[in-house]
Motif scaffolding. Structure first.
Motif, PDB file in Angstrom:
ATOM      1  N   MET A  89       0.808  -1.185   0.141  1.00  9.67           N
ATOM      2  CA  MET A  89       0.023   0.089   0.016  1.00  9.67           C
ATOM      3  C   MET A  89       0.967   1.069   0.253  1.00  9.67           C
ATOM      4  N   THR A  90       0.532   2.195  -0.787  1.00 12.21           N
ATOM      5  CA  THR A  90       1.156   3.341  -1.009  1.00 12.21           C
ATOM      6  C   THR A  90       0.803   4.426   0.155  1.00 12.21           C
ATOM      7  N   LYS A  91       1.515   5.353   0.344  1.00  7.64           N
ATOM      8  CA  LYS A  91       1.174   6.510   1.228  1.00  7.64           C
ATOM      9  C   LYS A  91      -0.063   7.156   0.941  1.00  7.64           C
ATOM     10  N   GLU A  92      -0.179   7.196  -0.514  1.00 13.35           N
ATOM     11  CA  GLU A  92      -1.257   8.027  -1.226  1.00 13.35           C
ATOM     12  C   GLU A  92      -2.612   6.820  -1.008  1.00 13.35           C
ATOM     13  N   ASP A  93      -2.440   5.750  -0.993  1.00 14.50           N
ATOM     14  CA  ASP A  93      -3.610   4.999  -0.762  1.00 14.50           C
ATOM     15  C   ASP A  93      -4.007   4.768   0.834  1.00 14.50           C
TER      16      ASP A  93
ATOM     17  N   LYS B  85       4.402   3.931  10.139  1.00 15.94           N
ATOM     18  CA  LYS B  85       4.769   2.575  10.103  1.00 15.94           C
ATOM     19  C   LYS B  85       3.888   1.728   9.018  1.00 15.94           C
ATOM     20  N   ILE B  86       3.841   2.461   7.790  1.00 20.07           N
ATOM     21  CA  ILE B  86       3.320   1.977   6.832  1.00 20.07           C
ATOM     22  C   ILE B  86       3.948   0.666   6.173  1.00 20.07           C
ATOM     23  N   ASN B  87       5.200   0.595   6.461  1.00 21.76           N
ATOM     24  CA  ASN B  87       5.947  -0.448   6.052  1.00 21.76           C
ATOM     25  C   ASN B  87       5.708  -1.946   6.745  1.00 21.76           C
ATOM     26  N   THR B  88       4.745  -1.949   8.008  1.00 24.49           N
ATOM     27  CA  THR B  88       4.488  -2.940   8.636  1.00 24.49           C
ATOM     28  C   THR B  88       3.438  -3.515   8.240  1.00 24.49           C
ATOM     29  N   LEU B  89       2.534  -2.775   7.440  1.00 23.21           N
ATOM     30  CA  LEU B  89       1.277  -3.368   6.870  1.00 23.21           C
ATOM     31  C   LEU B  89       1.585  -4.617   6.068  1.00 23.21           C
ATOM     32  N   GLN B  90       1.199  -5.780   6.109  1.00 20.96           N
ATOM     33  CA  GLN B  90       1.479  -6.918   5.356  1.00 20.96           C
ATOM     34  C   GLN B  90       0.663  -7.146   3.937  1.00 20.96           C
ATOM     35  N   HIS B  91      -0.791  -6.762   4.457  1.00 23.36           N
ATOM     36  CA  HIS B  91      -1.686  -7.117   3.360  1.00 23.36           C
ATOM     37  C   HIS B  91      -2.456  -5.783   3.102  1.00 23.36           C
TER      38      HIS B  91
ATOM     39  N   SER C 296      -5.331  -5.496   2.092  1.00 22.45           N
ATOM     40  CA  SER C 296      -6.613  -5.748   2.386  1.00 22.45           C
ATOM     41  C   SER C 296      -7.092  -5.587   3.935  1.00 22.45           C
ATOM     42  N   TYR C 297      -5.941  -5.890   4.584  1.00 22.74           N
ATOM     43  CA  TYR C 297      -6.384  -5.242   6.048  1.00 22.74           C
ATOM     44  C   TYR C 297      -5.931  -3.964   6.750  1.00 22.74           C
ATOM     45  N   ALA C 298      -5.811  -3.072   5.578  1.00 23.51           N
ATOM     46  CA  ALA C 298      -5.389  -1.752   5.926  1.00 23.51           C
ATOM     47  C   ALA C 298      -6.244  -1.001   6.977  1.00 23.51           C
ATOM     48  N   LYS C 299      -7.693  -1.309   6.973  1.00 20.95           N
ATOM     49  CA  LYS C 299      -8.482  -0.295   7.907  1.00 20.95           C
ATOM     50  C   LYS C 299      -8.543  -1.158   9.134  1.00 20.95           C
ATOM     51  N   THR C 300      -8.465  -2.466   9.345  1.00 24.59           N
ATOM     52  CA  THR C 300      -8.380  -3.063  10.494  1.00 24.59           C
ATOM     53  C   THR C 300      -7.050  -2.776  11.081  1.00 24.59           C
ATOM     54  N   TRP C 301      -5.913  -2.787  10.485  1.00 22.82           N
ATOM     55  CA  TRP C 301      -4.551  -2.371  10.958  1.00 22.82           C
ATOM     56  C   TRP C 301      -4.689  -0.790  11.423  1.00 22.82           C
ATOM     57  N   LEU C 302      -5.342  -0.021  10.895  1.00 27.85           N
ATOM     58  CA  LEU C 302      -5.264   1.507  11.196  1.00 27.85           C
ATOM     59  C   LEU C 302      -6.505   1.531  12.452  1.00 27.85           C
ATOM     60  N   VAL C 303      -7.260   0.850  12.339  1.00 25.50           N
ATOM     61  CA  VAL C 303      -8.196   0.887  13.771  1.00 25.50           C
ATOM     62  C   VAL C 303      -7.439   0.270  14.966  1.00 25.50           C
ATOM     63  N   ARG C 304      -6.611  -0.684  14.700  1.00 27.70           N
ATOM     64  CA  ARG C 304      -5.973  -1.243  15.778  1.00 27.70           C
ATOM     65  C   ARG C 304      -4.804  -0.214  16.464  1.00 27.70           C
ATOM     66  N   ILE C 305      -4.076   0.484  15.278  1.00 26.92           N
ATOM     67  CA  ILE C 305      -3.342   1.598  15.806  1.00 26.92           C
ATOM     68  C   ILE C 305      -4.226   2.693  16.655  1.00 26.92           C
ATOM     69  N   LEU C 306      -5.187   3.012  16.080  1.00 27.27           N
ATOM     70  CA  LEU C 306      -6.204   4.048  16.711  1.00 27.27           C
ATOM     71  C   LEU C 306      -6.597   3.602  18.135  1.00 27.27           C
ATOM     72  N   ILE C 307      -7.003   2.307  18.317  1.00 28.00           N
ATOM     73  CA  ILE C 307      -7.443   1.591  19.736  1.00 28.00           C
ATOM     74  C   ILE C 307      -6.135   1.625  20.614  1.00 28.00           C
ATOM     75  N   ASN C 308      -5.024   1.339  20.088  1.00 24.00           N
ATOM     76  CA  ASN C 308      -3.779   1.329  20.924  1.00 24.00           C
ATOM     77  C   ASN C 308      -3.545   2.938  21.358  1.00 24.00           C
TER      78      ASN C 308
END
Length: 157
Positions: free
Chosen positions: A1-5, A45-51, A53-65
């Motif tokens: 995923m790019t920073k623009e995405d 930490k965009i480079n830690t996103l592996q897929h 398709s999980y970007a929104k889940t990953w973003l929400v997890r960051i927000l909750i933390n």
């Protein structure tokens, strides 16, 4: 995923991110801070996103933390004298359902918010909250039960 995405995802998810942070923090300023910090951290930490398709889940997890970091920092622990009821006057414009949701324990409120308000599937919530599917299902059931009790008691008054 790019920073623009990622930027497009964040723009499309802003309302959702705010509602999720509001279910944890309640204070407007803290919610805005949490969302802002989550956005900054997600770009860092965009480079830690592996897929992608999980970007929104990953973003929400960051927000909750981030929300929990702010929560701990402000020391809004149960041992503190802070309660939601003391702050209801500041939130008079919110719906009865919102007030009922805020009466739920965090362990029920966050799964209920993610499932019923934000539309996440149970398997996505298990990823976000790092809990088992059975735990999420039982927390949803107990959350619904508590909401029903609260709303019935309010209607009876």
């Amino acid at each position: 995923m790019t920073k623009e995405d990622l930027g497009h995802l964040i723009i499309a998810s802003t309302d959702s991110l705010y509602r999720i942070s509001k279910s944890i923090l309640r204070n407007e300023t803290d919610c805005e801070d949490a969302v802002s910090e989550a956005i900054v951290k997600s770009f860092d930490k965009i480079n830690t996103l592996q897929h992608a398709s999980y970007a929104k889940t990953w973003l929400v997890r960051i927000l909750i933390n981030e929300c929990y970091r702010i929560y701990r920092q402000k020391q809004f622990a149960p041992s503190n004298d802070f309660t939601f009821k003391e702050n209801l006057s500041d939130e008079a414009d919110y719906s009865e359902l919102y007030h009922a949701m805020m009466q739920l324990d965090d362990k029920y409120r966050i799964p209920v918010e993610l499932y019923y308000i934000e539309g996440y599937k149970i398997h996505e919530i298990t990823d976000i909250l790092n809990r088992s599917e059975g735990t999420i299902k039982s927390q949803l059931a107990r959350g619904r039960q508590q909401l029903r009790k609260y709303l019935e008691s309010e209607a009876a008054q």
